[in-house]
Design a protein around this motif. Structure first.
Motif, PDB file in Angstrom:
ATOM      1  N   SER A 177      -4.133   4.864  -0.101  1.00 46.61           N
ATOM      2  CA  SER A 177      -5.118   5.078  -1.169  1.00 46.61           C
ATOM      3  C   SER A 177      -4.907   4.156  -2.364  1.00 46.61           C
ATOM      4  O   SER A 177      -5.848   3.907  -3.122  1.00 46.61           O
ATOM      5  N   ILE A 178      -3.693   3.675  -2.564  1.00 46.21           N
ATOM      6  CA  ILE A 178      -3.366   2.828  -3.712  1.00 46.21           C
ATOM      7  C   ILE A 178      -2.593   1.618  -3.208  1.00 46.21           C
ATOM      8  O   ILE A 178      -1.791   1.724  -2.270  1.00 46.21           O
ATOM      9  N   VAL A 179      -2.796   0.483  -3.830  1.00 43.94           N
ATOM     10  CA  VAL A 179      -1.998  -0.702  -3.538  1.00 43.94           C
ATOM     11  C   VAL A 179      -1.260  -1.110  -4.810  1.00 43.94           C
ATOM     12  O   VAL A 179      -1.886  -1.309  -5.862  1.00 43.94           O
ATOM     13  N   ALA A 180       0.052  -1.210  -4.718  1.00 43.22           N
ATOM     14  CA  ALA A 180       0.860  -1.782  -5.797  1.00 43.22           C
ATOM     15  C   ALA A 180       1.004  -3.275  -5.521  1.00 43.22           C
ATOM     16  O   ALA A 180       1.176  -3.690  -4.377  1.00 43.22           O
ATOM     17  N   TYR A 181       0.927  -4.066  -6.570  1.00 44.68           N
ATOM     18  CA  TYR A 181       1.064  -5.512  -6.402  1.00 44.68           C
ATOM     19  C   TYR A 181       1.557  -6.114  -7.707  1.00 44.68           C
ATOM     20  O   TYR A 181       1.640  -5.420  -8.739  1.00 44.68           O
ATOM     21  N   THR A 182       1.908  -7.379  -7.692  1.00 43.54           N
ATOM     22  CA  THR A 182       2.446  -8.026  -8.883  1.00 43.54           C
ATOM     23  C   THR A 182       1.446  -9.022  -9.465  1.00 43.54           C
ATOM     24  O   THR A 182       0.657  -9.626  -8.740  1.00 43.54           O
TER      25      THR A 182
ATOM     26  N   PRO B 150       0.824  -1.215   0.000  1.00 44.17           N
ATOM     27  CA  PRO B 150       0.000   0.000   0.000  1.00 44.17           C
ATOM     28  C   PRO B 150       0.854   1.260   0.000  1.00 44.17           C
ATOM     29  O   PRO B 150       1.948   1.297   0.580  1.00 44.17           O
ATOM     30  N   SER B 151       0.361   2.300  -0.658  1.00 39.86           N
ATOM     31  CA  SER B 151       1.020   3.603  -0.595  1.00 39.86           C
ATOM     32  C   SER B 151       0.966   4.112   0.841  1.00 39.86           C
ATOM     33  O   SER B 151       0.147   3.661   1.643  1.00 39.86           O
ATOM     34  N   PRO B 152       1.831   5.064   1.204  1.00 38.61           N
ATOM     35  CA  PRO B 152       1.865   5.534   2.602  1.00 38.61           C
ATOM     36  C   PRO B 152       0.514   6.013   3.132  1.00 38.61           C
ATOM     37  O   PRO B 152       0.221   5.824   4.314  1.00 38.61           O
ATOM     38  N   ASP B 153      -0.312   6.621   2.279  1.00 37.90           N
ATOM     39  CA  ASP B 153      -1.620   7.092   2.748  1.00 37.90           C
ATOM     40  C   ASP B 153      -2.713   6.040   2.589  1.00 37.90           C
ATOM     41  O   ASP B 153      -3.874   6.284   2.941  1.00 37.90           O
TER      42      ASP B 153
END
Length: 681
Positions: free
Chosen positions: A55-60, A50-53
């Motif tokens: 709001s977004i999740v990066a994943y593979t 997850p982004s620090p806030d």
């Protein structure tokens, strides 16, 4: 607000759900049993960050290619509020390990686009990916410092610099190796002349410094977890390695702290067993870590320990809690950690209060893993999978409420498959203990029919069958061929208390065998099972048990043994992690008492009783269980005139991972079973 986020905001959640449901809705009559092609086409979701806030999740997302015979990974971004998903432009190659900058505007990751696995970075809203490192041995994983000025990564390095083999070969290189000590190979790779070290790479120019320039693998290669951590202000590193002189016989991983420049290294643990997975509390007061108590035992109970940095005090957080913790993540207020725990065939999350150690389950159902908590949001981000669904990213409130699926990578593909749920069952096994198992019925199940059985035996032996989408021994793949699938968590299995796990050591052939036979009785008595058409299949210890069963029962019509142990004496002298046989049999083959236990439970001593046809699978690069074990078993099988087949992979290790090999494995195994179980005579 970025252009992408603004666009996403114009789409209501209801519209997205409706679109998704319309795209994936498939009538029940149009669903079909999963085939090998379906299985390989499913994508693998992993590493949610997850982004620090929050709001977004990066994943593979990894995709298999039979044409290229490999998997390729891409990084996706999903908006937590709307569910809108897009692939991040990372350039060529395979991209993985997304890691956020502190301000949440940039993502660093590992890419193979140029010069092997290296660190790259890209602005998430615009811009081109930029290569950061050019490490000669590549990058395995990394941490981005809070101030953004450095990356701390680990990867392989040639060690020592001037090796004997190079001196002797000169200008005429060969594939030969020379070694003088144990632990010269591990799992499926040679480690001769190679060490894993921790490095610091400067963000501005990519210059690299080796922070651990000594003769050890740092972090440890064996029995670790997340073994590199950075304090919240970025002023201290924690790492794990084994300092003992004989790595092959020791599980003594220790935790060390050092400055971000590699200075002032000191150990913070003194436990002679395995310490691993250090993680700093957000307020920097504690380092939480996992620790075992029994030296030389790889499957001892892992407890949460706290190290108070100011005082140096160490204490178990919840010493009377009879579970083994697999991973830990701090809550943002530093007042609790979230623990991943295996429990009765599932992986669940518990909140454990600091410093009281009080614990409460907050998330359960299937296999939950890879937990992450955003730095500035009280949100749980994790992977969830089950026996009828591959892993997807889920989110929940910090108290475990509000669990919802965030990604839908495989929804459409799964909706076309006829998958049946996993069902638990219980019976009384050895020592009068309750034993749990799983059943999966075939698609289109008809209770008036009688079905053949695929009886699965897990490896480890300290492991278990879980309610998960297994990448290798997938329940649904066997069920799709018309088999009732049964899998028993016998004595020695994990998730049922540590004494239950411990019970298999020096008892390989009695308690587990009794459990498995009583489990087979239970399954055979089911009204929809044809008890005359049962096959037993297993890998590693499961392969051992297949060989053991072959000498002790004739109730199965056929066997499949994958990477199994045939001769305990030869295995004890050819495996690479020597602490394993030393613990399991009470010593080395040079000890009379230990040798007697090895001989007592060795399948090789009972081949005179073998009569059942068997498929044997073994791979050349299996350094855990040498391929000679399978060759010995096949030789015995054929010399006795028993029908047999050997499936050999020259390019695989303890697991079969390459797409073409996986396809061949499934086709060969399922066709072998059909050959013996599709007839009622």
């Amino acid at each position: 607000m970025s252009s992408w986020r603004a666009f996403a905001g114009r789409h209501t959640l209801a519209a997205l759900i409706l679109a998704g449901s319309l795209a994936t809705r498939v009538a029940a009559q149009d669903r079909h049993p999963i085939a090998i092609s379906d299985f390989l086409a499913l994508k693998t979701v992993g590493d949610p960050q997850p982004s620090p806030d929050g709001s977004i999740v990066a994943y593979t997302v990894s995709v298999v290619s039979l044409e290229d015979n490999r998997s390729t990974s891409r990084i996706h971004l999903v908006d937590v509020a709307t569910g809108r998903d897009r692939e991040l432009a990372t350039g060529g190659g395979s991209a993985r390990a997304p890691r956020w900058s502190t301000d949440g505007k940039t993502l660093a990751f590992i890419s193979t686009a140029e010069g092997g696995a290296q660190i790259w970075r890209v602005a998430i809203d615009s811009g081109k990916a930029v290569k950061v490192t050019s490490a000669s041995g590549g990058v395995t994983d990394f941490i981005w410092s809070p101030n953004g000025r450095a990356y701390f990564f680990y990867g392989d390095v040639s060690w020592p610099a001037n090796q004997e083999i190079d001196q002797r070969q000169g200008q005429f290189p060969t594939q030969a190796r020379i070694w003088t000590d144990l632990f010269f190979r591990h799992w499926d790779e040679w480690r001769v002349g190679t060490r894993q070290h921790v490095f610091r790479a400067e963000a501005n120019d990519g210059s690299i410094t080796d922070l651990t320039p000594f003769d050890r693998d740092v972090p440890t290669l064996a029995l670790g977890g997340k073994d590199l951590a950075l304090s919240s202000p970025g002023t201290e590193l924690a790492m794990v390695f084994n300092p003992d002189s004989s790595i092959a016989t020791s599980t003594n991983n220790e935790i060390y702290v050092l400055g971000p420049d590699g200075s002032s290294r000191q150990t913070i643990t003194t436990n002679p067993a395995n310490d691993n997975s250090p993680t700093y509390s957000p307020d920097s007061r504690f380092i939480a870590y996992l620790a075992m108590a029994a030296p030389g035992f790889e499957s001892d109970r892992q407890q949460i320990w706290l190290y108070e940095r100011a005082t140096g005090r160490r204490a178990a957080l919840s010493p009377d809690w009879d579970v083994s913790v697999g991973a830990i993540t701090w809550a943002n207020d530093s007042r609790s950690v979230i623990a991943e725990v295996e429990e009765r065939g599932e992986h669940v999350f518990y909140r454990v209060e600091v410093p009281s150690g009080q614990h409460s389950r907050i998330v359960n159902g299937g296999l939950n893993s890879a937990l992450a908590i955003p730095r500035r949001a009280d949100l749980l981000v994790f992977l969830r999978q089950s026996a009828v669904r591959p892993a997807e990213v889920f989110v929940a409130n910090l108290d475990g409420d509000g669990v919802r699926q965030l990604t839908h990578i495989n929804d459409e593909a799964i909706s076309k498959l006829d998958l049946t749920p996993l069902e638990p069952f219980w019976f009384i096994g050895a020592l009068g203990d309750s034993i749990q198992g799983w059943l999966m019925k075939p698609p289109g199940f008809d209770s008036s029919k009688r079905y053949p059985v695929a009886y699965l035996i897990h490896g480890g032996p300290q492991s278990s069958w879980i309610n998960n989408w297994h990448a290798r021994w997938n329940y649904a793949m066997f069920a799709a061929r018309g088999y009732v699938v049964a899998a028993v968590n016998f004595h020695g299995s994990t998730g049922y208390g540590q004494s239950f796990t411990n019970s298999i050591s020096r008892h390989w052939g009695d308690y587990p065998f009794e459990d498995l036979m009583k489990g087979a009785d239970y399954v055979a008595d089911l009204p929809y099972v044809d008890s005359t058409r049962m096959a037993a299949l297993g890998a590693s210890y499961g392969g051992y048990m297949v060989y053991w069963m072959a000498g002790h029962t004739n109730r199965f019509r056929t066997f499949v043994a994958h990477d199994g142990i045939y001769n305990n004496l030869s295995m004890a002298g050819s495996t690479e992690e020597l602490w394993f046989p030393l613990h399991e049999f009470g010593g080395s083959q040079f000890s009379q008492a230990a040798r007697a236990i090895m001989e007592k439970w060795s399948p090789a001593n009972y081949i005179g009783n073998w009569v059942t046809p068997m498929l044997i699978v073994h791979s050349q690069q299996d350094f855990r269980v040498d391929p000679s074990e399978g060759i010995q078993a096949f030789t015995a099988l054929r010399l006795r005139g028993i029908p047999g087949k050997f499936l050999y992979f020259p390019d695989e290790g303890h697991w079969v991972l390459k797409p073409r090999n996986r396809r061949l494995w499934w086709g060969t195994v399922l066709d072998w079973m059909d050959q013996y179980l599709r007839t009622t005579s």
